[in-house]
Design a protein around this motif. Structure first.
Motif, PDB file in Angstrom:
ATOM      1  N   VAL A  52       0.851  -1.186   0.000  1.00  0.00           N
ATOM      2  CA  VAL A  52       0.000   0.000   0.000  1.00  0.00           C
ATOM      3  C   VAL A  52       0.887   1.236   0.000  1.00  0.00           C
ATOM      4  CG1 VAL A  52      -1.705   1.319   1.322  1.00  0.00           C
ATOM      5  CG2 VAL A  52      -1.882  -1.165   1.211  1.00  0.00           C
ATOM      6  N   THR A  53       0.551   2.190  -0.864  1.00  0.00           N
ATOM      7  CA  THR A  53       1.261   3.471  -0.920  1.00  0.00           C
ATOM      8  C   THR A  53       0.272   4.568  -0.558  1.00  0.00           C
ATOM      9  OG1 THR A  53       2.732   2.653  -2.649  1.00  0.00           O
ATOM     10  CG2 THR A  53       2.576   5.044  -2.391  1.00  0.00           C
ATOM     11  N   ILE A  54       0.671   5.407   0.422  1.00  0.00           N
ATOM     12  CA  ILE A  54      -0.159   6.539   0.816  1.00  0.00           C
ATOM     13  C   ILE A  54       0.681   7.805   0.772  1.00  0.00           C
ATOM     14  CG2 ILE A  54      -1.595   5.090   2.306  1.00  0.00           C
ATOM     15  CD1 ILE A  54      -0.293   6.424   4.731  1.00  0.00           C
ATOM     16  N   THR A  55      -0.011   8.937   0.740  1.00  0.00           N
ATOM     17  CA  THR A  55       0.679  10.228   0.782  1.00  0.00           C
ATOM     18  C   THR A  55       0.806  10.678   2.228  1.00  0.00           C
ATOM     19  OG1 THR A  55      -1.330  11.567   0.713  1.00  0.00           O
ATOM     20  CG2 THR A  55      -0.399  10.880  -1.415  1.00  0.00           C
ATOM     21  N   GLY A  56       1.564  11.728   2.421  1.00  0.00           N
ATOM     22  CA  GLY A  56       1.697  12.318   3.745  1.00  0.00           C
ATOM     23  C   GLY A  56       0.385  12.884   4.260  1.00  0.00           C
ATOM     24  N   LYS A  57      -0.591  13.042   3.388  1.00  0.00           N
ATOM     25  CA  LYS A  57      -1.927  13.484   3.785  1.00  0.00           C
ATOM     26  C   LYS A  57      -2.781  12.294   4.212  1.00  0.00           C
ATOM     27  CE  LYS A  57      -2.390  17.472   0.713  1.00  0.00           C
ATOM     28  NZ  LYS A  57      -3.209  18.042  -0.377  1.00  0.00           N
ATOM     29  N   ARG A  58      -2.168  11.102   4.204  1.00  0.00           N
ATOM     30  CA  ARG A  58      -2.840   9.851   4.564  1.00  0.00           C
ATOM     31  C   ARG A  58      -3.895   9.448   3.543  1.00  0.00           C
ATOM     32  NH1 ARG A  58      -1.653  12.594   9.066  1.00  0.00           N
ATOM     33  NH2 ARG A  58      -0.506  11.527  10.715  1.00  0.00           N
ATOM     34  N   GLU A  59      -3.659   9.784   2.286  1.00  0.00           N
ATOM     35  CA  GLU A  59      -4.557   9.379   1.204  1.00  0.00           C
ATOM     36  C   GLU A  59      -3.928   8.182   0.500  1.00  0.00           C
ATOM     37  OE1 GLU A  59      -4.715  12.969  -1.087  1.00  0.00           O
ATOM     38  OE2 GLU A  59      -6.263  13.834   0.177  1.00  0.00           O
ATOM     39  N   ILE A  60      -4.713   7.144   0.290  1.00  0.00           N
ATOM     40  CA  ILE A  60      -4.200   5.950  -0.382  1.00  0.00           C
ATOM     41  C   ILE A  60      -4.021   6.265  -1.866  1.00  0.00           C
ATOM     42  CG2 ILE A  60      -4.685   3.559  -1.021  1.00  0.00           C
ATOM     43  CD1 ILE A  60      -6.210   3.305   1.651  1.00  0.00           C
ATOM     44  N   LYS A  61      -2.804   6.041  -2.357  1.00  0.00           N
ATOM     45  CA  LYS A  61      -2.486   6.282  -3.769  1.00  0.00           C
ATOM     46  C   LYS A  61      -2.566   4.986  -4.576  1.00  0.00           C
ATOM     47  CE  LYS A  61      -0.227   9.335  -5.489  1.00  0.00           C
ATOM     48  NZ  LYS A  61      -0.215  10.537  -6.263  1.00  0.00           N
ATOM     49  N   LYS A  62      -2.150   3.865  -3.935  1.00  0.00           N
ATOM     50  CA  LYS A  62      -2.025   2.641  -4.706  1.00  0.00           C
ATOM     51  C   LYS A  62      -2.088   1.436  -3.774  1.00  0.00           C
ATOM     52  CE  LYS A  62       1.635   0.552  -7.452  1.00  0.00           C
ATOM     53  NZ  LYS A  62       2.937   0.813  -8.045  1.00  0.00           N
ATOM     54  N   VAL A  63      -2.756   0.394  -4.230  1.00  0.00           N
ATOM     55  CA  VAL A  63      -2.776  -0.887  -3.546  1.00  0.00           C
ATOM     56  C   VAL A  63      -2.355  -1.932  -4.574  1.00  0.00           C
ATOM     57  CG1 VAL A  63      -4.193  -2.622  -2.371  1.00  0.00           C
ATOM     58  CG2 VAL A  63      -4.639  -0.184  -1.992  1.00  0.00           C
ATOM     59  N   THR A  64      -1.320  -2.692  -4.230  1.00  0.00           N
ATOM     60  CA  THR A  64      -0.826  -3.734  -5.128  1.00  0.00           C
ATOM     61  C   THR A  64      -1.006  -5.086  -4.444  1.00  0.00           C
ATOM     62  OG1 THR A  64       0.826  -2.196  -5.984  1.00  0.00           O
ATOM     63  CG2 THR A  64       1.165  -4.525  -6.459  1.00  0.00           C
ATOM     64  N   LEU A  65      -1.633  -6.010  -5.165  1.00  0.00           N
ATOM     65  CA  LEU A  65      -1.863  -7.352  -4.638  1.00  0.00           C
ATOM     66  C   LEU A  65      -1.137  -8.369  -5.510  1.00  0.00           C
ATOM     67  CD1 LEU A  65      -5.750  -7.109  -4.129  1.00  0.00           C
ATOM     68  CD2 LEU A  65      -3.968  -6.658  -2.444  1.00  0.00           C
ATOM     69  N   ALA A  66      -0.374  -9.223  -4.879  1.00  0.00           N
ATOM     70  CA  ALA A  66       0.249 -10.332  -5.606  1.00  0.00           C
ATOM     71  C   ALA A  66      -0.848 -11.351  -5.900  1.00  0.00           C
ATOM     72  CB  ALA A  66       1.357 -10.954  -4.764  1.00  0.00           C
ATOM     73  N   PRO A  67      -0.796 -12.005  -7.060  1.00  0.00           N
ATOM     74  CA  PRO A  67      -1.844 -12.982  -7.406  1.00  0.00           C
ATOM     75  C   PRO A  67      -2.069 -14.037  -6.321  1.00  0.00           C
ATOM     76  CG  PRO A  67      -0.448 -12.567  -9.299  1.00  0.00           C
ATOM     77  CD  PRO A  67       0.183 -11.863  -8.130  1.00  0.00           C
ATOM     78  N   GLU A  68      -0.994 -14.458  -5.668  1.00  0.00           N
ATOM     79  CA  GLU A  68      -1.149 -15.488  -4.634  1.00  0.00           C
ATOM     80  C   GLU A  68      -1.861 -14.968  -3.385  1.00  0.00           C
ATOM     81  OE1 GLU A  68       3.066 -13.816  -4.165  1.00  0.00           O
ATOM     82  OE2 GLU A  68       1.850 -14.462  -5.857  1.00  0.00           O
ATOM     83  N   ALA A  69      -1.996 -13.642  -3.253  1.00  0.00           N
ATOM     84  CA  ALA A  69      -2.702 -13.074  -2.104  1.00  0.00           C
ATOM     85  C   ALA A  69      -4.210 -13.158  -2.279  1.00  0.00           C
ATOM     86  CB  ALA A  69      -2.288 -11.622  -1.894  1.00  0.00           C
TER      87      ALA A  69
END
Length: 116
Positions: A52-69
């Motif tokens: 998970v990538t968020i900004t310093g404003k605590r806004e989620i920018k990106k969620v990456t899921l591996a296929p096995e997850a």
């Protein structure tokens, strides 16, 4: 001869300098806060299966899921990994914010509570 330290139509010398220092510190804090807000923080969980990538404003920018997850039989595990990654990223933002603010507060407890 001019008087020193009196109220000759303005603030005493020390008070004027204190106000200038406070204004300078406020500007520096604003710059520091803006820099923090523009930074991105990435945290992972599940051995990197969720990121998970968020900004310093605590806004989620990106969620990456591996296929096995993504296991349709175990959605709860995926939900837990996402929550763990988001919480870790938020902790990273908070830690960076505390470090930046401690430069200005000299390590004083400014969290709203009393330091004793």
């Amino acid at each position: 001869m001019a008087k020193r330290g009196g109220y000759a139509g303005g603030m005493p010398g020390n008070m004027s300098n204190l106000m200038k220092q406070a204004q300078k510190m406020q500007r520096q804090m604003e710059v520091s806060q803006k820099e923090l807000e523009e930074k991105e923080f990435t945290a992972a969980s599940g051995g990197g299966a969720v990121e998970v990538t968020i900004t310093g404003k605590r806004e989620i920018k990106k969620v990456t899921l591996a296929p096995e997850a993504v296991d349709p039989e175990d959605i709860e595990m995926l939900e837990d990994m996402i929550a763990a990654a988001v919480n870790e990223a938020i902790r990273m933002v908070d830690e960076e914010n505390m470090a930046a603010m401690s430069k200005f507060t000299g390590g004083m407890n400014m969290g709203g509570g009393f330091p004793f």
